[in-house]
Write an enzyme that holds these catalytic residues in place. Structure first.
Site, PDB file in Angstrom:
ATOM      1  NE  ARG A 126      -0.776  -0.579   4.884  1.00 23.31           N
ATOM      2  CZ  ARG A 126      -0.989   0.008   6.059  1.00 23.31           C
ATOM      3  NH1 ARG A 126      -1.832   1.003   6.147  1.00 23.31           N
ATOM      4  NH2 ARG A 126      -0.410  -0.424   7.145  1.00 23.31           N
ATOM      5  CB  SER A 162      -5.777   2.617   6.360  1.00 21.07           C
ATOM      6  OG  SER A 162      -5.978   2.895   7.718  1.00 21.07           O
ATOM      7  CD  GLU A 169     -17.395   1.647   2.489  1.00 22.24           C
ATOM      8  OE1 GLU A 169     -18.645   1.535   2.548  1.00 22.24           O
ATOM      9  OE2 GLU A 169     -16.695   1.851   3.504  1.00 22.24           O
ATOM     10  CG  PHE A 171     -15.293  -2.119   3.815  1.00 22.50           C
ATOM     11  CD1 PHE A 171     -16.212  -3.015   4.366  1.00 22.50           C
ATOM     12  CD2 PHE A 171     -14.237  -1.702   4.600  1.00 22.50           C
ATOM     13  CE1 PHE A 171     -16.060  -3.475   5.674  1.00 22.50           C
ATOM     14  CE2 PHE A 171     -14.078  -2.157   5.902  1.00 22.50           C
ATOM     15  CZ  PHE A 171     -14.989  -3.041   6.443  1.00 22.50           C
ATOM     16  CG  HIS A 195      -6.008  -2.918   5.406  1.00 21.65           C
ATOM     17  ND1 HIS A 195      -5.352  -1.855   4.817  1.00 21.65           N
ATOM     18  CD2 HIS A 195      -5.832  -2.762   6.740  1.00 21.65           C
ATOM     19  CE1 HIS A 195      -4.813  -1.091   5.757  1.00 21.65           C
ATOM     20  NE2 HIS A 195      -5.079  -1.613   6.926  1.00 21.65           N
ATOM     21  CG  ASP A 225      -9.096  -4.652  12.193  1.00 21.13           C
ATOM     22  OD1 ASP A 225      -9.146  -4.254  13.367  1.00 21.13           O
ATOM     23  OD2 ASP A 225      -8.877  -3.908  11.223  1.00 21.13           O
ATOM     24  NE  ARG A 231      -1.989  -4.023   9.738  1.00 22.99           N
ATOM     25  CZ  ARG A 231      -1.914  -4.843  10.759  1.00 22.99           C
ATOM     26  NH1 ARG A 231      -2.666  -5.905  10.829  1.00 22.99           N
ATOM     27  NH2 ARG A 231      -1.072  -4.622  11.731  1.00 22.99           N
TER      28      ARG A 231
HETATM   29  C1  LIG Z   1     -18.248  -0.551   5.692  1.00 30.23           C
HETATM   30  C2  LIG Z   1     -17.046  -0.106   6.416  1.00 30.23           C
HETATM   31  N1  LIG Z   1     -16.234   0.802   5.840  1.00 30.23           N
HETATM   32  C3  LIG Z   1     -15.111   1.196   6.483  1.00 30.23           C
HETATM   33  C4  LIG Z   1     -14.777   0.672   7.694  1.00 30.23           C
HETATM   34  C5  LIG Z   1     -13.484   1.088   8.379  1.00 30.23           C
HETATM   35  N2  LIG Z   1     -13.758   1.928   9.551  1.00 30.23           N
HETATM   36  C6  LIG Z   1     -13.770   1.432  10.803  1.00 30.23           C
HETATM   37  S1  LIG Z   1     -14.189   2.552  11.966  1.00 30.23           S
HETATM   38  C7  LIG Z   1     -14.351   3.779  10.801  1.00 30.23           C
HETATM   39  C8  LIG Z   1     -14.734   5.172  11.221  1.00 30.23           C
HETATM   40  C9  LIG Z   1     -15.981   5.180  12.033  1.00 30.23           C
HETATM   41  O1  LIG Z   1     -16.294   6.456  12.506  1.00 30.23           O
HETATM   42  P1  LIG Z   1     -17.545   6.626  13.446  1.00 30.23           P
HETATM   43  O2  LIG Z   1     -18.709   5.912  12.864  1.00 30.23           O
HETATM   44  O3  LIG Z   1     -17.741   8.073  13.711  1.00 30.23           O
HETATM   45  O4  LIG Z   1     -17.143   5.813  14.755  1.00 30.23           O
HETATM   46  P2  LIG Z   1     -16.602   6.324  16.173  1.00 30.23           P
HETATM   47  O5  LIG Z   1     -16.215   7.759  16.054  1.00 30.23           O
HETATM   48  O6  LIG Z   1     -17.745   6.154  17.121  1.00 30.23           O
HETATM   49  O7  LIG Z   1     -15.460   5.429  16.524  1.00 30.23           O
HETATM   50  C10 LIG Z   1     -14.080   3.267   9.517  1.00 30.23           C
HETATM   51  C11 LIG Z   1     -14.098   4.060   8.284  1.00 30.23           C
HETATM   52  C12 LIG Z   1     -15.649  -0.294   8.250  1.00 30.23           C
HETATM   53  N3  LIG Z   1     -15.394  -0.895   9.427  1.00 30.23           N
HETATM   54  N4  LIG Z   1     -16.779  -0.650   7.600  1.00 30.23           N
END
Ligand SMILES: Cc1ncc(C[n+]2csc(CCOP(=O)(O)OP(=O)(O)O)c2C)c(N)n1
Ligand SMILES: [Mg+2]
Lengths: 313, 281
Positions: free
Chosen positions: A10, A37, A58, A83, A109, A117, A167
């Site tokens: 990456r 990432s 996505e 995703f 990833h 994860d 990753r």
């Molecule tokens: C469908 C999907 N896309 C991307 C991710 C990667 N990802 C994990 S947490 C996150 C950000 C989440 O932010 P938020 O919903 O505000 O959560 P919080 O601030 O409560 O941790 C992302 C993009 C994922 N888990 N699932």
């Protein structure tokens, strides 16, 4: 071995994108809240007005990329493989694949090596899914140099491309003058008793296995297969004719990946026995990446073992 | 809620926060920020709201909780452990080879987890299915789900809201942890979902907006939700990402990064001090 440089593919993507952006102004980049990432953040820093964060959405991002492509821009769309390839599969199939639009889906990833994860993020079906889309080119670079060169090759080839990136930091074994050609594999070690065909992060493991086998008096061919589709069938046939035994290695399900692509070619053109090292028909689990990989036999030691058993049969 | 009961909740929330730090520190990875912003709602749900029994985690009549923002599993696990679903000591096995405490919630391996999640946007739809299934079978249990404020950028979330309102799922409460941050920064800079409350209301939900760190407000909102008939409820919880650990508060970088030893020690000291103060009251 202390001077081995390790970098994730990456990182090669991020660097490759930045170089491409400097060379061509029709390159635009999309991300879905993972710019850090996926390393598109590197491009964003250099060309902030050509990077569009789509948020955690996505499916929308893939169709936006398709729309951008219709205006003459070349969109690189990134997220985690889970995703990009899986959640947005139908959008990719119908809005990018079917109209043959010039979109480059670069998914980081990929595979088991996301490690901790766990199964919800360990993407071992992306190659199978993307192979099933007519006209989709699938790239799976093995090191940082190859990833960087593959970015440029993907840009220069019109039409949809899916590139799988990792990753984990893995050894960089290609030199700067390496020439990457879509659809071409690479013989890294010649041999006649068994041929190991590997892709992605498994290539370096296959190289280590090839060396270990040689030390044990076994003469193995080792092949890097960075394009899964279209597959370098001539190289597969060459390996089969020379060794009579093929072992495929991939950080992907044994269903629908490199192993099955090799088997399809061979069963139609030159029936040859094949052993597939990959993720069997089961989900992964949380653990540090190298432990998960070892748990599934995705390591040099297991490649050696499988090759020796295969030859002894 | 008496002042005494409120203090008990605050004490428990402190312990949940310690569990979050301990889990992510042991794993050397994981998501502390969004676990800490949700620690108070996890605590309220498992210690005052949900009709659940650690001795019968699969009871068909139980209330359900779906952690749609599944990456904040360390918070959910800390609450479940303190509620007696499994030993608190096991939190140190988080994300390790052989542990049942998977990086993202797994309903097959973790007692008390009602849905496997981790891919954002999906849990809320699963919660809709649970609420519909319970209603359909005349089971009076309730379903609660927690989403991130970045997560609601997923189109599927709005498909779920439309569904919930259409089927009048008044046994469902959709909660949004409005901590303002996602991975790449502030939500209004990445892809603004604002105004959140108005959007949810337009989709037909009965919306309340509260301070997500105030147990009185949480109690009042959940009571109002229970009394609301004929439509699903939504609660937007205004929170601080990283709440309770000074150096993590409002810092995007603490979304998915574990504390090192010094940071862990400092965080635990802060929480222990807060705990001592509460216990002295
Ligand atoms: C469908 C999907 N896309 C991307 C991710 C990667 N990802 C994990 S947490 C996150 C950000 C989440 O932010 P938020 O919903 O505000 O959560 P919080 O601030 O409560 O941790 C992302 C993009 C994922 N888990 N699932
Ligand atoms: Mg958030």
């Amino acid at each position: 071995m202390a001077d081995i440089i390790r970098k994730a593919t990456r990182e090669g993507y991020g660097r490759g994108l930045k170089e491409l952006g400097a060379e061509f102004d029709n390159v635009v980049v999309l991300d879905a809240d993972l710019a850090g990432s996926t390393k598109t953040g590197v491009f964003k820093k250099a060309f902030p007005d050509r990077h569009f964060n789509c948020g955690i959405a996505e499916a929308n991002m893939m169709c936006v990329a398709a729309g951008l492509a219709t205006t003459g821009l070349v969109a690189f769309a990134s997220s985690f493989a889970m995703f990009a390839a899986e959640r947005a599969f139908e959008q990719v199939r119908n809005s990018i694949g079917y109209p043959r639009l010039n979109v480059k889906i670069c998914a980081s990833h990929g595979g088991m090596s996301v490690g901790e994860d766990g199964a919800s993020h360990q993407c071992c079906e992306d190659i199978a899914l993307m192979r099933s889309i007519p006209g989709m080119t699938i790239l799976s670079p093995a090191d940082e140099v190859e990833a960087r060169k593959a970015v440029r090759a993907a840009y220069l080839q019109p039409g949809p491309v899916y590139m799988r990136l990792g990753r984990l930091a893995v050894p960089v074994f290609h030199s700067e003058d390496y020439e990457f050609v879509i659809g071409k594999g690479e013989i890294l070690q010649d041999g006649a008793q068994v041929a190991i065909i590997a892709t992605g992060l498994m290539v370096y493991e296959a190289m280590k296995a090839g060396e270990a086998l040689r030390e044990q008096g076994v003469d193995a061919m080792v092949i890097n297969m960075p394009t899964i589709k279209p597959l370098d069938e001539e190289l597969v046939l060459h390996a089969a004719k020379k060794s009579g035994k093929i072992v495929t290695c991939e950080e992907h399900s044994t269903i629908g990946g490199l192993g099955e692509a090799v088997c399809s070619t061979l069963s139609e053109r030159y029936p040859t026995r094949v052993r597939r090292i990959g993720v069997p028909d089961q989900f992964g689990h949380s653990a540090p990446a190298w432990e998960v990989l070892a748990d599934f036999g995705l390591c040099a030691e297991n490649i050696v073992k499988v090759c020796k058993e295969f030859i002894a049969e | 809620m008496t002042p005494q009961e409120k203090r008990q909740l605050e004490i428990m929330a402190c312990k949940v926060r310690m569990g979050i730090l301990t889990g992510t520190y042991s794993a050397k990875c994981g998501h502390p920020g969004g676990s800490l912003s949700a620690a108070d709602i996890f605590t309220y749900l498992y210690f005052r709201e949900l009709n659940v029994d650690p001795a019968a985690p699969k009871d068909p009549a139980r209330d359900r909780f779906v952690l749609s923002k599944g990456h904040t599993a360390p918070g959910l696990y800390a609450a479940l452990a303190n509620r007696g679903f499994f030993p608190v000591e096991d939190l140190t096995t988080l994300r390790k080879d052989g542990s049942y405490l998977q990086g993202h919630p797994n309903m097959d391996s973790v007692p008390g987890v009602d849905m496997s999640t981790g891919s954002l946007g999906q849990g809320v739809s699963c919660a809709c299915g649970m609420a519909l299934g319970l209603k359909h079978q005349g089971i009076p249990a309730r379903v609660y789900t927690l989403l991130g404020d970045g997560e609601i950028q997923e189109g599927q979330v709005w498909e779920a809201c439309m569904f919930a309102a259409h089927y009048k799922l008044d046994n469902l409460v959709i909660m949004v942890d409005n901590n303002g941050l996602q991975i790449d920064g502030w939500i209004q800079d990445v892809m603004s979902p604002y105004p959140i409350g108005e959007k949810l209301a337009a989709f037909g939900l009965a919306v309340q907006e509260i301070d997500g760190h105030d147990f009185d407000q949480i109690e009042a909102a959940l009571n109002t939700a229970r009394a609301t008939k004929g439509k699903p409820s939504a609660i937007v919880l205004k929170t601080v990402k990283g709440k309770g650990v000074s150096y993590m508060e409002d810092v995007a970088d603490w979304h998915g990064k574990a504390p090192n030893e010094a940071e862990y020690r400092q965080g635990m000291e802060e929480l222990e001090a807060a705990l001592r103060e509460l216990e002295a009251q």
